[in-house]
Design an enzyme around this catalytic site. Structure first.
Site, PDB file in Angstrom:
ATOM      1  N   LYS A   1       0.907  -0.747   0.240  1.00  0.00           N
ATOM      2  CA  LYS A   1       0.020   0.471  -0.088  1.00  0.00           C
ATOM      3  C   LYS A   1       0.937   1.311   0.135  1.00  0.00           C
ATOM      4  O   LYS A   1       0.562   2.254  -0.546  1.00  0.00           O
ATOM      5  CB  LYS A   1      -0.810   0.146   1.496  1.00  0.00           C
ATOM      6  CG  LYS A   1      -2.076  -1.202   1.072  1.00  0.00           C
ATOM      7  CD  LYS A   1      -2.998  -0.607   2.254  1.00  0.00           C
ATOM      8  CE  LYS A   1      -4.741  -2.288   1.810  1.00  0.00           C
ATOM      9  NZ  LYS A   1      -3.820  -3.785   1.998  1.00  0.00           N
TER      10      LYS A   1
HETATM   11  C1  LIG Z   1      -3.999  -4.909   1.458  1.00  0.00           C
HETATM   12  C2  LIG Z   1      -3.511  -5.806   0.934  1.00  0.00           C
HETATM   13  C3  LIG Z   1      -4.017  -7.243   0.214  1.00  0.00           C
HETATM   14  C4  LIG Z   1      -5.082  -6.749  -0.105  1.00  0.00           C
HETATM   15  O1  LIG Z   1      -4.608  -5.752  -1.720  1.00  0.00           O
HETATM   16  P1  LIG Z   1      -6.779  -5.443  -2.301  1.00  0.00           P
HETATM   17  O2  LIG Z   1      -6.012  -4.211  -2.973  1.00  0.00           O
HETATM   18  O3  LIG Z   1      -7.268  -4.870  -0.830  1.00  0.00           O
HETATM   19  O4  LIG Z   1      -6.829  -6.355  -2.888  1.00  0.00           O
HETATM   20  C5  LIG Z   1      -3.367  -8.057   0.061  1.00  0.00           C
HETATM   21  N1  LIG Z   1      -1.657  -8.108   0.847  1.00  0.00           N
HETATM   22  C6  LIG Z   1      -1.950  -7.483   1.972  1.00  0.00           C
HETATM   23  C7  LIG Z   1      -0.330  -7.596   2.516  1.00  0.00           C
HETATM   24  C8  LIG Z   1      -2.005  -6.782   1.933  1.00  0.00           C
HETATM   25  O5  LIG Z   1      -2.133  -5.352   2.599  1.00  0.00           O
END
Ligand SMILES: *Cc1c(COP(=O)(O)O)cnc(C)c1O
Length: 483
Positions: A105
């Site tokens: 993120k």
């Molecule tokens: C947020 C997240 C996901 C999922 O991603 P999305 O965009 O919400 O589908 C998967 N793995 C980790 C470690 C995350 O932080």
């Protein structure tokens, strides 16, 4: 290029407004009126690619895009490639976790605050922005790190008390900054996310204050994530794994469907993407949906070792439904039915389009632990539990012949964010507390991301914990006055 709501039908909002608002007034999500052709992108340098993508999707930022990409990424990632592509066995792992908080993120949340600030300047909007965010663990710290000390913006993060790892929690509650607040919610991620959506729907902020979102419902979160699909493709060509023009499959550990939707946008923009694999954990609502066309949240949320995928309502699926149907009334109907009855059914013609691109599979905790252990033994490569879910689904599809060609597994978090799961998988005795990441790193002889070290020595700065029903009152209280 204008933006419109998935539930609206008209494209009359600039990218600047779409980014500032986060969510459309009718509750829908912003989508671009068309997807630009980016098939000419070389994808060689991350910064250049990010600049080109930002400028194409958000033309208002065309002149600033270069500076923005530099400010967002240069010096903030611990790897020179930003998102390196690493060969593991016969596959490739796209490591998205070298940013400030060790989760994928960061890629979007290093850029979003810059875009929001630039959008405020460009629109002459002087309102202070209050960002409200629900987190399943990683968004919280990435958003806090991204928005820390950004003037004119405050951020309030709600995290589920039962649902984040001790390291994730320590990252958030020790984060210092005059414009940051973190609050626990007694419940799971869906409780926190639903609470935030309700605040958006019913809260009237005082004069001079505007609400916005740093969740992946914000189009400003999704667009920067397209970058690594292009750079990964270029890296495969460079490494000789494919010829330019060959199709590549991407396997994505999925929760809110944001990461994988960025891959879908990259495909629509002309990148030779073969299949996009939606990997779920025991909360396999999306897997059932892709297989049957019935989206059904009427089941209990399970707590798993991959908490960022513990989600029953995947917000960005609404955008995919828009791209296959172009029918705002249909989408508004589905979302209303989901809210009131807990399910909706998508007609066969749309599902056929979805299945042309999307494959799916699910991974239990036990299967994920096995995958972690096996890949560690065979390749001396340590995967976090989210990445492991994708790995397991990839193997299953490969074995049944449904995933021919080159595959890239997206690795969404550093394994050191989840030391408890690592210890379990590798059979190590370890106290799963704020210092566990460092101890695990010492035991395995692997480097630990800097942001995950020294956490136990940091003071806890955010202690509030509330019930979901008190979230609106909490926001009303905190929105006024200084923090
Ligand atoms: C947020 C997240 C996901 C999922 O991603 P999305 O965009 O919400 O589908 C998967 N793995 C980790 C470690 C995350 O932080």
């Amino acid at each position: 290029m204008l933006y419109g709501s998935t539930r609206g039908g008209s494209f009359d909002v600039t990218a600047l407004e779409a980014i500032l608002r986060g969510i459309a007034p009718d509750g829908g999500l912003y989508v671009p009126e068309n997807i630009p052709d980016l098939s000419g992108l070389k994808g060689e340098s991350f910064l250049q690619t990010a600049r080109q993508i930002l400028a194409a999707l958000f033309p208002e930022f065309a002149l600033q895009a270069e500076a923005m990409a530099g400010k967002a990424y240069a010096g903030h990632f611990s790897h020179p490639d930003i998102t390196p592509l690493v060969p593991v066995g016969d596959s490739h792992v796209l490591e998205l976790f070298h940013g400030p908080t060790a989760a994928f993120k960061d890629v979007a949340l290093c850029a979003l605050p810059l875009m929001m600030n630039a959008a405020r300047e460009r629109t002459g909007d002087t309102d202070e922005i209050l960002i409200l965010t629900a987190t399943s663990g990683d968004t919280g710290s990435a958003a806090l790190a991204g928005f820390r000390e950004v003037s004119g913006i405050r951020i309030l993060v709600f995290y589920p008390e039962d649902g984040v790892s001790p390291v994730q929690k320590a990252q958030m509650v020790t984060m210092a900054g005059k414009n940051l607040k973190v609050c626990g919610v007694r419940g799971n991620f869906d409780d926190a996310q639903t609470g935030v959506k309700e605040v958006f729907a019913s809260y009237q902020p005082p004069e001079g204050l505007a609400l916005s979102s740093a969740n992946s419902i914000n189009i400003g979160r999704l667009v920067p994530q397209m970058t690594y699909y292009f750079t990964a493709y270029a890296a495969l060509v460079r490494q000789g794994a494919i010829q330019s023009g060959d199709q590549v499959n991407f396997v994505v550990p999925t929760g809110n469907f944001g990461d994988i939707l960025a891959g879908y946008l990259a495909k629509k923009a002309g990148l030779p993407v073969g299949k996009l694999v939606c990997a779920a954990n025991a909360n396999d609502v999306l897997k059932d949906f892709i297989q049957t066309g019935l989206y059904d949240r009427r089941r209990a949320l399970r707590q798993t070792l991959s908490p960022s995928m513990d989600i029953l309502v995947s917000s960005n699926l609404e955008r995919l439904l828009y791209f296959v149907s172009h029918d705002p009334a249909f989408i508004a109907g589905c979302m209303e039915q989901l809210r009131t009855q807990g399910f909706y059914q998508v007609p066969k013609e749309y599902m056929e389009q979805i299945r042309e691109t999307f494959l799916t599979g699910a991974c239990s905790d036990g299967e994920g632990l096995d995958a972690i252990e096996k890949v560690w033994q065979r390749h001396h490569y340590l995967m976090d539990p989210h990445t492991a879910a994708a790995w397991k689904v990839k193997e299953e599809l490969e074995q049944s012949g449904r995933l021919p060609g080159a595959n890239v597994v997206l690795s969404t978090a550093s394994p050191f964010k989840f030391p408890g799961a690592m210890a379990k998988a590798l059979g190590l005795a370890l106290n799963d507390d704020a210092s566990a990441a460092e101890i695990l790193g010492q035991r395995l002889g692997l480097p630990v991301p800097q942001s995950l070290t020294g956490l136990q020595a940091k003071p806890v700065l955010h202690q509030d914990v509330i019930d979901p029903r008190d979230m609106l009152a909490y926001v009303q209280n905190k929105a006024v006055g200084s923090w």
